[in-house]
Design a protein around this motif. Structure first.
Motif, PDB file in Angstrom:
ATOM      1  N   MET A 144      13.468  -9.474  -1.684  1.00  0.00           N
ATOM      2  CA  MET A 144      13.640  -8.199  -0.910  1.00  0.00           C
ATOM      3  C   MET A 144      12.414  -7.292  -0.492  1.00  0.00           C
ATOM      4  N   VAL A 145      12.237  -7.111   0.735  1.00  0.00           N
ATOM      5  CA  VAL A 145      11.198  -6.244   0.850  1.00  0.00           C
ATOM      6  C   VAL A 145      11.570  -4.854   1.036  1.00  0.00           C
ATOM      7  N   ASP A 146      10.767  -3.778  -0.079  1.00  0.00           N
ATOM      8  CA  ASP A 146      11.245  -2.572   0.068  1.00  0.00           C
ATOM      9  C   ASP A 146      10.173  -1.648   0.649  1.00  0.00           C
ATOM     10  N   THR A 147      10.434  -0.320   0.676  1.00  0.00           N
ATOM     11  CA  THR A 147       9.508   0.755   1.438  1.00  0.00           C
ATOM     12  C   THR A 147       7.965   0.510   0.846  1.00  0.00           C
ATOM     13  N   LEU A 148       7.935   0.363  -0.309  1.00  0.00           N
ATOM     14  CA  LEU A 148       6.326   0.306  -0.946  1.00  0.00           C
ATOM     15  C   LEU A 148       5.766  -1.168  -0.517  1.00  0.00           C
ATOM     16  N   ASP A 149       6.585  -2.368  -0.146  1.00  0.00           N
ATOM     17  CA  ASP A 149       5.963  -3.469   0.464  1.00  0.00           C
ATOM     18  C   ASP A 149       5.548  -3.008   1.810  1.00  0.00           C
ATOM     19  N   LEU A 150       6.443  -2.488   2.711  1.00  0.00           N
ATOM     20  CA  LEU A 150       6.077  -1.923   3.925  1.00  0.00           C
ATOM     21  C   LEU A 150       4.856  -1.408   4.057  1.00  0.00           C
ATOM     22  N   LYS A 151       4.785  -0.292   3.053  1.00  0.00           N
ATOM     23  CA  LYS A 151       3.555   0.372   2.999  1.00  0.00           C
ATOM     24  C   LYS A 151       2.198  -0.476   2.995  1.00  0.00           C
ATOM     25  N   ILE A 152       2.298  -1.569   1.961  1.00  0.00           N
ATOM     26  CA  ILE A 152       1.316  -2.535   1.600  1.00  0.00           C
ATOM     27  C   ILE A 152       0.827  -3.224   3.057  1.00  0.00           C
ATOM     28  N   ILE A 153       1.804  -3.856   3.416  1.00  0.00           N
ATOM     29  CA  ILE A 153       2.086  -4.306   4.837  1.00  0.00           C
ATOM     30  C   ILE A 153       1.118  -3.675   5.828  1.00  0.00           C
ATOM     31  N   ASP A 154       1.539  -2.341   5.983  1.00  0.00           N
ATOM     32  CA  ASP A 154       0.947  -1.632   6.904  1.00  0.00           C
ATOM     33  C   ASP A 154      -0.477  -1.478   6.554  1.00  0.00           C
ATOM     34  N   CYS A 155      -0.961  -1.149   5.387  1.00  0.00           N
ATOM     35  CA  CYS A 155      -2.460  -1.103   5.058  1.00  0.00           C
ATOM     36  C   CYS A 155      -3.082  -2.704   5.415  1.00  0.00           C
ATOM     37  N   LEU A 156      -2.455  -3.581   5.017  1.00  0.00           N
ATOM     38  CA  LEU A 156      -3.017  -4.898   5.322  1.00  0.00           C
ATOM     39  C   LEU A 156      -3.273  -5.295   6.525  1.00  0.00           C
ATOM     40  N   LYS A 157      -2.393  -4.853   7.707  1.00  0.00           N
ATOM     41  CA  LYS A 157      -2.262  -5.016   9.042  1.00  0.00           C
ATOM     42  C   LYS A 157      -3.475  -4.165   9.639  1.00  0.00           C
ATOM     43  N   VAL A 158      -3.858  -2.814   9.223  1.00  0.00           N
ATOM     44  CA  VAL A 158      -5.232  -2.185   9.524  1.00  0.00           C
ATOM     45  C   VAL A 158      -6.517  -3.001   9.310  1.00  0.00           C
ATOM     46  N   ASN A 159      -6.467  -3.527   7.785  1.00  0.00           N
ATOM     47  CA  ASN A 159      -7.585  -4.235   7.378  1.00  0.00           C
ATOM     48  C   ASN A 159      -7.076  -5.027   6.077  1.00  0.00           C
ATOM     49  N   ALA A 160      -7.036  -6.322   6.547  1.00  0.00           N
ATOM     50  CA  ALA A 160      -6.597  -7.183   5.588  1.00  0.00           C
ATOM     51  C   ALA A 160      -7.637  -7.577   4.436  1.00  0.00           C
ATOM     52  N   ARG A 161      -8.828  -7.000   4.790  1.00  0.00           N
ATOM     53  CA  ARG A 161      -9.971  -7.087   3.514  1.00  0.00           C
ATOM     54  C   ARG A 161      -9.727  -6.032   2.509  1.00  0.00           C
ATOM     55  N   SER A 162      -8.946  -5.136   2.774  1.00  0.00           N
ATOM     56  CA  SER A 162      -8.716  -4.116   1.586  1.00  0.00           C
ATOM     57  C   SER A 162      -8.577  -4.385   0.471  1.00  0.00           C
ATOM     58  N   SER A 163      -9.115  -3.486  -0.538  1.00  0.00           N
ATOM     59  CA  SER A 163      -9.184  -4.171  -2.030  1.00  0.00           C
ATOM     60  C   SER A 163      -7.787  -3.854  -2.397  1.00  0.00           C
ATOM     61  N   PHE A 164      -7.335  -4.243  -3.625  1.00  0.00           N
ATOM     62  CA  PHE A 164      -6.041  -3.782  -4.199  1.00  0.00           C
ATOM     63  C   PHE A 164      -6.307  -2.244  -4.630  1.00  0.00           C
ATOM     64  N   VAL A 165      -7.345  -2.074  -4.821  1.00  0.00           N
ATOM     65  CA  VAL A 165      -7.732  -0.725  -5.685  1.00  0.00           C
ATOM     66  C   VAL A 165      -7.517   0.320  -4.159  1.00  0.00           C
ATOM     67  N   GLU A 166      -8.222   0.059  -3.112  1.00  0.00           N
ATOM     68  CA  GLU A 166      -8.078   0.834  -1.962  1.00  0.00           C
ATOM     69  C   GLU A 166      -6.537   0.842  -1.421  1.00  0.00           C
ATOM     70  N   ILE A 167      -5.915  -0.116  -1.582  1.00  0.00           N
ATOM     71  CA  ILE A 167      -4.471  -0.358  -1.003  1.00  0.00           C
ATOM     72  C   ILE A 167      -3.646   0.780  -2.003  1.00  0.00           C
ATOM     73  N   GLY A 168      -3.912   0.669  -3.577  1.00  0.00           N
ATOM     74  CA  GLY A 168      -3.116   1.268  -4.427  1.00  0.00           C
ATOM     75  C   GLY A 168      -3.345   2.674  -4.569  1.00  0.00           C
ATOM     76  N   LYS A 169      -4.589   3.002  -3.802  1.00  0.00           N
ATOM     77  CA  LYS A 169      -4.743   4.496  -3.501  1.00  0.00           C
ATOM     78  C   LYS A 169      -3.969   5.054  -2.492  1.00  0.00           C
ATOM     79  N   GLN A 170      -3.821   4.271  -1.320  1.00  0.00           N
ATOM     80  CA  GLN A 170      -2.981   4.880  -0.388  1.00  0.00           C
ATOM     81  C   GLN A 170      -1.344   4.580  -0.369  1.00  0.00           C
ATOM     82  N   VAL A 171      -1.007   3.702  -1.429  1.00  0.00           N
ATOM     83  CA  VAL A 171       0.541   3.713  -1.494  1.00  0.00           C
ATOM     84  C   VAL A 171       0.900   4.103  -2.803  1.00  0.00           C
TER      85      VAL A 171
END
Length: 141
Positions: free
Chosen positions: A1-28
């Motif tokens: 099941m996809v939750d709101t945090l997953d959707l935020k991560i997906i949004d980050c990857l849609k903007v830049n699929a090469r973002s690091s897990f560190v960068e995404i973690g800071k955003q979400v």
């Protein structure tokens, strides 16, 4: 099941699929390891089905983008589908309802290339061509 945090991560990857897990973690608001686990789960569940490189066709010498509405002749659908590899210019193609049964986006070098492409299509059906002047909005899913 996809939750709101997953959707935020997906949004980050849609903007830049090469973002690091560190960068995404800071955003979400998650640790990099939690982001990695969630991304892996999204990939395993095929919510994320792949990553792509986006090219600029104009920089590669293909400055003309065209939509073509196409009405295939009776009995030509399967033949046309089997011959699609002969048309590398086709960027997207969809079977649709209505008076036209194919909708495609093609990327070409110039008007002469368009003319040659249309000439190759004429054996399968009747194309109606629309030049793309500009992109007003494009949504990546």
């Amino acid at each position: 099941m996809v939750d709101t945090l997953d959707l935020k991560i997906i949004d980050c990857l849609k903007v830049n699929a090469r973002s690091s897990f560190v960068e995404i973690g800071k955003q979400v608001g998650l640790s990099p390891s939690s982001v990695r686990e969630r991304v892996q789960k999204l990939e395993e569940n095929e919510v994320i089905s792949g990553y792509q490189v986006q090219l600029n066709p104009a920089k590669l010498g293909f400055g003309l983008e065209v939509f073509i509405m196409y009405k295939l002749f009776s009995g030509k659908l399967m033949i046309f589908c089997a011959d699609l590899a002969l048309f590398p210019e086709i960027y997207e193609i969809h079977r649709i309802t209505g008076t036209h049964n194919i909708f495609m986006k093609v990327i070409l070098r110039d008007q002469m290339h368009l003319q040659q492409f249309i000439d190759r299509l004429l054996g399968y059906g009747e194309p109606t061509t629309h030049l793309i002047l500009s992109d007003l909005k494009e949504v990546k899913i």
